[in-house]
Every structure is written in structure tokens, then in C-alpha cells.
Design a protein around this motif. Structure first.
Motif, mmCIF file in Angstrom:
data_model
loop_
_atom_site.group_PDB
_atom_site.id
_atom_site.type_symbol
_atom_site.label_atom_id
_atom_site.label_comp_id
_atom_site.label_asym_id
_atom_site.label_seq_id
_atom_site.Cartn_x
_atom_site.Cartn_y
_atom_site.Cartn_z
ATOM 1 N N SER A 135 0.827 -1.215 0.000
ATOM 2 C CA SER A 135 0.000 0.000 0.000
ATOM 3 C C SER A 135 0.856 1.257 0.000
ATOM 4 N N ALA A 136 1.946 1.236 0.760
ATOM 5 C CA ALA A 136 2.857 2.395 0.769
ATOM 6 C C ALA A 136 3.450 2.610 -0.622
ATOM 7 N N LEU A 137 3.754 1.514 -1.323
ATOM 8 C CA LEU A 137 4.291 1.611 -2.678
ATOM 9 C C LEU A 137 3.255 2.222 -3.623
ATOM 10 N N ILE A 138 2.013 1.781 -3.521
ATOM 11 C CA ILE A 138 0.953 2.315 -4.388
ATOM 12 C C ILE A 138 0.758 3.804 -4.136
ATOM 13 N N ASN A 139 0.749 4.207 -2.870
ATOM 14 C CA ASN A 139 0.598 5.626 -2.558
ATOM 15 C C ASN A 139 1.736 6.448 -3.166
ATOM 16 N N ARG A 140 2.956 5.895 -3.150
ATOM 17 C CA ARG A 140 4.096 6.599 -3.752
ATOM 18 C C ARG A 140 3.973 6.649 -5.271
ATOM 19 N N LEU A 141 3.510 5.552 -5.871
ATOM 20 C CA LEU A 141 3.322 5.538 -7.324
ATOM 21 C C LEU A 141 2.269 6.550 -7.745
ATOM 22 N N LEU A 142 1.242 6.711 -6.909
ATOM 23 C CA LEU A 142 0.170 7.662 -7.200
ATOM 24 C C LEU A 142 0.564 9.104 -6.889
ATOM 25 N N GLY A 143 1.519 9.253 -5.966
ATOM 26 C CA GLY A 143 1.900 10.609 -5.550
ATOM 27 C C GLY A 143 0.959 11.202 -4.532
ATOM 28 N N ARG A 144 0.071 10.375 -3.988
ATOM 29 C CA ARG A 144 -0.843 10.835 -2.932
ATOM 30 C C ARG A 144 -1.359 9.614 -2.171
ATOM 31 N N LYS A 145 -1.851 9.847 -0.956
ATOM 32 C CA LYS A 145 -2.334 8.728 -0.156
ATOM 33 C C LYS A 145 -3.760 8.394 -0.552
ATOM 34 N N ILE A 146 -3.921 7.219 -1.156
ATOM 35 C CA ILE A 146 -5.261 6.806 -1.568
ATOM 36 C C ILE A 146 -5.644 5.466 -0.955
ATOM 37 N N VAL A 147 -4.633 4.667 -0.538
ATOM 38 C CA VAL A 147 -4.924 3.408 0.127
ATOM 39 C C VAL A 147 -4.297 3.429 1.512
ATOM 40 N N GLU A 148 -4.969 2.797 2.474
ATOM 41 C CA GLU A 148 -4.505 2.810 3.852
ATOM 42 C C GLU A 148 -3.237 1.978 3.990
ATOM 43 N N SER A 149 -2.303 2.500 4.764
ATOM 44 C CA SER A 149 -1.026 1.818 4.972
ATOM 45 C C SER A 149 -0.704 1.866 6.458
ATOM 46 N N ALA A 150 -0.269 0.739 7.019
ATOM 47 C CA ALA A 150 0.080 0.704 8.438
ATOM 48 C C ALA A 150 1.103 -0.388 8.684
ATOM 49 N N ARG A 151 1.813 -0.286 9.822
ATOM 50 C CA ARG A 151 2.858 -1.255 10.145
ATOM 51 C C ARG A 151 2.258 -2.466 10.862
ATOM 52 N N ARG A 152 1.332 -3.129 10.170
ATOM 53 C CA ARG A 152 0.786 -4.384 10.681
ATOM 54 C C ARG A 152 0.165 -5.146 9.521
ATOM 55 N N ALA A 153 0.046 -6.452 9.696
ATOM 56 C CA ALA A 153 -0.491 -7.292 8.625
ATOM 57 C C ALA A 153 -2.010 -7.194 8.581
ATOM 58 N N GLY A 154 -2.566 -7.258 7.368
ATOM 59 C CA GLY A 154 -4.015 -7.377 7.206
ATOM 60 C C GLY A 154 -4.770 -6.074 7.118
ATOM 61 N N VAL A 155 -4.101 -4.958 6.775
ATOM 62 C CA VAL A 155 -4.798 -3.668 6.673
ATOM 63 C C VAL A 155 -5.660 -3.621 5.412
ATOM 64 N N THR A 156 -5.057 -3.992 4.267
ATOM 65 C CA THR A 156 -5.832 -4.022 3.020
ATOM 66 C C THR A 156 -6.678 -5.287 3.013
ATOM 67 N N ARG A 157 -8.005 -5.130 2.832
ATOM 68 C CA ARG A 157 -8.903 -6.277 2.909
ATOM 69 C C ARG A 157 -9.579 -6.602 1.588
ATOM 70 N N GLN A 158 -9.604 -5.650 0.643
ATOM 71 C CA GLN A 158 -10.321 -5.880 -0.605
ATOM 72 C C GLN A 158 -9.477 -5.459 -1.795
ATOM 73 N N LEU A 159 -9.796 -6.053 -2.941
ATOM 74 C CA LEU A 159 -9.128 -5.647 -4.179
ATOM 75 C C LEU A 159 -9.760 -4.366 -4.697
ATOM 76 N N ARG A 160 -8.949 -3.483 -5.249
ATOM 77 C CA ARG A 160 -9.497 -2.276 -5.865
ATOM 78 C C ARG A 160 -8.547 -1.782 -6.952
ATOM 79 N N TRP A 161 -9.131 -1.256 -8.036
ATOM 80 C CA TRP A 161 -8.347 -0.671 -9.116
ATOM 81 C C TRP A 161 -8.179 0.815 -8.864
ATOM 82 N N VAL A 162 -6.963 1.319 -9.055
ATOM 83 C CA VAL A 162 -6.714 2.759 -8.960
ATOM 84 C C VAL A 162 -5.937 3.188 -10.199
ATOM 85 N N ARG A 163 -6.241 4.363 -10.724
ATOM 86 C CA ARG A 163 -5.551 4.855 -11.925
ATOM 87 C C ARG A 163 -4.388 5.744 -11.495
#
Length: 281
Positions: A135-163
């Protein structure tokens, strides 16, 4: 070695959905933990993606010494892989991944044009074990925070497409983990690096294994300088007990969490828990 197994329902569901979406994907970004690149590789990913192009991302490169990064670079190159080393939290190395994904899109659209089809954005998916920094990588690729990122397992629970741009669409997926963890030493490394849910393991057992690993990998000098207790004449379990009774009035859980969190947050320094095969510390 204690038995560690962790396969919660949301991961099982996400794995099924991910396999369905992979047909729509042009390129796969597999994210590994630089401290444990082999233990954090899901053994079934090559089978899932088949012949699709794969970009190998070694994240948390700030948590290993530069000399070890060079060793992994040589090892992956020798095995016909091109690793991209990143610190997604700070954004280091992310532009190179974006460029590599875009190059895949150029080749894909050339093939589409040859078949009389219109160009479209390249579709990429980010795959990896829980909490390796997807998620941290995706936020960096996007240049803004769009997906939740945290220092623990299991934060992202669903698949989602982002442009990301007109050129790239990205599928964010929850961490995937084998239904059964066959190699329990690797499972312990995942637990120590917090790349697996905390319900799967005992903190005191993992802290003891961490101490034993530090001694095995010749990083034992960190412990007496930090905690004033030398680990060389005792087991990891004895070390956790000694720390608990010397510092925390016999509170072994507190001692275990101190050891684990000091490692996880980098307070012990840049320490790998794996080296390339045939390369010693």
C-alpha cells in the motif's frame, strides 16, 4: 520451533478474487521484504502469473546494510532476475518501477496495434505477503495517499483498481500467504518482521528465535550494547528471561515486545535476517 499457521478468511477470499483478476493484468509487481527476500516470497505466485512480465520489488531496503543489498543484487542478477530496491515509505526507488511498468505498456500496446486494437493503459497488480509495503508503494506511485497503509499485517482487505495516470492502472490486493506454511523457520521470520498476523504466534517464542538468529548471523554484538546482556552463553529463551527479570520485574512479555519492536522499528540498526544462499554474514 513452534508451529505457526495463519490463513484468515479475508486472505482466502482475496486470493480467489486475485486469481480471477489476473487474466486482466499485463504486468505483476511482486513486493518482497528486503530483510527476508526469500521467506517473504509466496511460492505459488510464479504459477499464478504464468508468462506475464514480473517486476521484482525489494522493499524496506533502508532496513538492510548497503553491502547486503549488493549481495542480493548480484544473487538475483545471477538468477536472471532484475530486482528494484525501494523504500516505499520515503519514496526511494519508486520512479524506476513506474518506468519499468510503463515500458511493459509500450510493448503491450504495440501488440494491440498490430492486431488492429486501440491502445489502453497498462494494467498492473501489486502482489506480496501481508505488510511488506504494498500500500505504501501504491501511494508513492500515485503521488498521494489513496490506500490505507500501516505497520501491521491485514490492513488491506479488498481488491481495488486505482488509476495512476493515463498510462497505468493498478490493482491493489490484500496480502496473500500460503494456506499452509511448510517452512517454519521462514514462518518465524515472517512473524519477527511483522509480515504475518499477530494472532498466529507467541511474542516470547518469536523474541527468543530473533535472539538466536542474531547470534547465528553474527549480529550478537548489538544485544549487549543495547541491553547490557551478552547472548553468547545462553539460548534465546534464556535471554528473554534474563532481560525480563533484569529490566521489567519479571515481565517476560514486555521484554519480548521490547526486543521485537526494537528490531521492527530499526532501533537495533539495519539488520537482515537472510543472506543470499552460499553467502555468509
Amino acid at each position: 520451533m513452534p508451529t505457526i499457521q495463519w490463513y484468515p478468511g479475508h486472505i482466502s477470499k482475496a486470493e480467489r478474487q486475485l486469481k480471477e483478476q489476473l487474466n486482466r493484468v499485463d504486468v505483476v509487481l511482486e513486493v518482497l521484504d528486503a530483510r527476508i527476500p526469500l521467506a517473504s516470497h509466496h511460492p505459488q505466485i510464479p504459477q499464478w502469473i504464468g508468462q506475464k512480465p514480473r517486476i521484482l520489488v525489494i522493499n524496506r531496503v533502508d532496513m538492510i546494510p548497503e553491502s547486503v543489498r549488493q549481495q542480493w543484487l548480484s544473487w538475483f542478477t545471477h538468477n536472471n532476475e532484475t530486482p528494484y530496491f525501494t523504500n516505499a515509505k520515503q519514496g526511494t526507488g519508486v520512479k524506476a518501477i513506474l518506468k519499468a511498468a510503463q515500458q511493459t505498456g509500450v510493448a503491450m500496446n504495440e501488440r494491440r496495434r498490430d492486431r488492429g486494437m486501440r491502445p489502453r493503459p497498462v494494467r498492473a497488480v501489486v502482489i506480496g505477503m501481508p505488510n511488506v509495503g504494498k500500500s505504501a508503494l501504491i501511494n508513492r506511485l500515485l503521488g498521494r495517499k489513496i490506500v490505507e497503509s500501516a505497520r501491521r499485517a491485514g490492513v488491506t482487505r479488498q481488491l481495488r483498481w486505482v488509476r495512476i495516470s493515463e498510462a497505468i492502472e493498478l490493482l491493489d490486493s490484500p496480502g496473500v500467504i500460503p494456506g499452509k506454511l511448510e517452512n517454519q523457520k521462514d514462518a518465524a521470520k515472517l512473524a519477527i518482521c511483522e509480515d504475518i498476523g499477530e494472532a498466529a504466534y507467541d511474542n516470547q517464542e518469536m523474541a527468543a528465535i530473533l535472539v538466536d538468529l542474531l547470534v547465528e548471523l553474527n549480529f550478537e554484538q548489538i544485544l549487549p550494547s543495547r541491553y547490557q546482556i551478552d547472548p553468547l552463553d545462553m539460548s534465546g529463551e534464556e535471554y528473554v528471561h534474563a532481560l525480563g527479570y533484569e529490566r521489567y520485574q519479571g515481565d517476560l512479555e514486555r521484554a519480548a515486545l521490547q526486543l521485537l519492536n526494537d528490531f521492527r522499528k530499526g532501533f537495533m540498526g539495519a539488520i537482515p535476517l537472510e543472506f543470499p544462499p552460499d553467502v555468509k554474514a
